[in-house]
Each structure stands twice: as structure tokens, then as C-alpha cells.
Write a protein that holds these residues in place. Structure first.
Motif, mmCIF file in Angstrom:
data_model
loop_
_atom_site.group_PDB
_atom_site.id
_atom_site.type_symbol
_atom_site.label_atom_id
_atom_site.label_comp_id
_atom_site.label_asym_id
_atom_site.label_seq_id
_atom_site.Cartn_x
_atom_site.Cartn_y
_atom_site.Cartn_z
ATOM 1 N N VAL A 277 0.861 -1.183 0.000
ATOM 2 C CA VAL A 277 0.000 0.000 0.000
ATOM 3 C C VAL A 277 0.895 1.231 0.000
ATOM 4 O O VAL A 277 1.796 1.355 0.815
ATOM 5 C CB VAL A 277 -0.924 0.000 1.239
ATOM 6 C CG1 VAL A 277 -1.804 1.231 1.238
ATOM 7 C CG2 VAL A 277 -1.754 -1.262 1.289
ATOM 8 N N GLN A 278 0.634 2.136 -0.931
ATOM 9 C CA GLN A 278 1.438 3.350 -1.065
ATOM 10 C C GLN A 278 0.515 4.537 -1.302
ATOM 11 O O GLN A 278 -0.617 4.380 -1.736
ATOM 12 C CB GLN A 278 2.408 3.233 -2.236
ATOM 13 C CG GLN A 278 3.387 2.110 -2.118
ATOM 14 C CD GLN A 278 4.216 1.957 -3.377
ATOM 15 O OE1 GLN A 278 3.981 2.624 -4.379
ATOM 16 N NE2 GLN A 278 5.191 1.078 -3.326
ATOM 17 N N THR A 279 1.026 5.721 -1.034
ATOM 18 C CA THR A 279 0.297 6.939 -1.382
ATOM 19 C C THR A 279 0.912 7.520 -2.647
ATOM 20 O O THR A 279 2.131 7.562 -2.804
ATOM 21 C CB THR A 279 0.349 7.983 -0.248
ATOM 22 O OG1 THR A 279 1.695 8.189 0.134
ATOM 23 C CG2 THR A 279 -0.471 7.547 0.926
ATOM 24 N N ARG B 237 -3.713 10.092 -3.102
ATOM 25 C CA ARG B 237 -4.641 8.979 -2.981
ATOM 26 C C ARG B 237 -3.863 7.704 -2.717
ATOM 27 O O ARG B 237 -2.687 7.597 -3.047
ATOM 28 C CB ARG B 237 -5.537 8.840 -4.197
ATOM 29 C CG ARG B 237 -4.848 8.494 -5.485
ATOM 30 C CD ARG B 237 -5.880 8.375 -6.575
ATOM 31 N NE ARG B 237 -5.207 8.277 -7.868
ATOM 32 C CZ ARG B 237 -5.825 8.292 -9.020
ATOM 33 N NH1 ARG B 237 -7.118 8.414 -9.054
ATOM 34 N NH2 ARG B 237 -5.159 8.194 -10.137
ATOM 35 N N THR B 238 -4.525 6.744 -2.111
ATOM 36 C CA THR B 238 -3.884 5.509 -1.689
ATOM 37 C C THR B 238 -4.002 4.469 -2.791
ATOM 38 O O THR B 238 -5.086 4.237 -3.326
ATOM 39 C CB THR B 238 -4.545 4.985 -0.397
ATOM 40 O OG1 THR B 238 -4.534 6.037 0.565
ATOM 41 C CG2 THR B 238 -3.785 3.803 0.153
ATOM 42 N N CYS C 53 -3.045 0.449 -3.964
ATOM 43 C CA CYS C 53 -2.656 -0.904 -3.562
ATOM 44 C C CYS C 53 -2.148 -1.642 -4.792
ATOM 45 O O CYS C 53 -2.792 -1.615 -5.842
ATOM 46 C CB CYS C 53 -3.840 -1.648 -2.965
ATOM 47 S SG CYS C 53 -4.520 -0.856 -1.517
ATOM 48 N N TYR D 141 -7.278 1.422 -6.341
ATOM 49 C CA TYR D 141 -7.239 2.597 -5.477
ATOM 50 C C TYR D 141 -8.211 2.423 -4.316
ATOM 51 O O TYR D 141 -9.307 1.914 -4.493
ATOM 52 C CB TYR D 141 -7.600 3.866 -6.242
ATOM 53 C CG TYR D 141 -6.681 4.139 -7.403
ATOM 54 C CD1 TYR D 141 -5.411 4.640 -7.205
ATOM 55 C CD2 TYR D 141 -7.085 3.878 -8.715
ATOM 56 C CE1 TYR D 141 -4.561 4.880 -8.260
ATOM 57 C CE2 TYR D 141 -6.244 4.123 -9.780
ATOM 58 C CZ TYR D 141 -4.992 4.614 -9.542
ATOM 59 O OH TYR D 141 -4.151 4.855 -10.600
#
Length: 78
Positions: A13-15, A63-64, A66, A76
Motif C-alpha cells: 500500500v502506497q500513497t 490517494r492511496t 494498492c 485505489y
């Protein structure tokens, strides 16, 4: 968290930065009046000092995201 495509739990998980807006804030009228007074009082020598620039306020939108490490599926989170 599971991948919708392969069902794996190997998900990172990243932004992610989507975009940003820059808002320029200019100098006020008191700064201009003060500068004019200093120019008159110093007989124009204050003109050698550069003008003050405005400041920028930047707001970023994030926004996040995956990403499945096995199949590469990307989605997202809201």
C-alpha cells in the motif's frame, strides 16, 4: 487485504501524488507604501535593493494505491 484478481495477500500500500495547486500570495499595500517611503527618504538608493517576491502555497492531492506483488494488479482505496 486481498487482491481481487489472484486472491493473494502479498499487497503493498502506497500513497500516490495525483496533483497540486499553487496559490500565489502577493505582497500587501503596506509593503508598497513602506518601500516608497524608503525610496524617497534615501534619495533613490533603496531602488538598488530588489523587490520582495510573493510566497507560494502549494496544496497536494494524494490517494492511496494498492499493488499486488504477485500479479501486478493495481487498485485505489477511497
Amino acid at each position: 487485504m486481498k487482491c481481487a484478481r489472484c486472491g493473494s495477500e502479498n499487497v503493498s500500500v502506497q500513497t500516490e501524488m495525483v496533483g497540486g495547486k499553487a496559490k500565489l500570495r502577493k505582497t500587501g499595500c503596506l509593503w508598497s507604501i513602506g518601500r516608497l517611503c524608503l525610496i524617497l527618504c534615501t534619495c533613490g538608493l533603496w531602488l538598488l535593493v530588489g523587490k520582495r517576491k510573493g510566497t507560494n502555497n502549494i496544496k497536494y492531492k494524494n490517494r492511496t494505491v494498492c499493488i499486488c506483488q504477485n500479479c501486478g494488479n493495481k487498485w485505489y482505496l477511497n
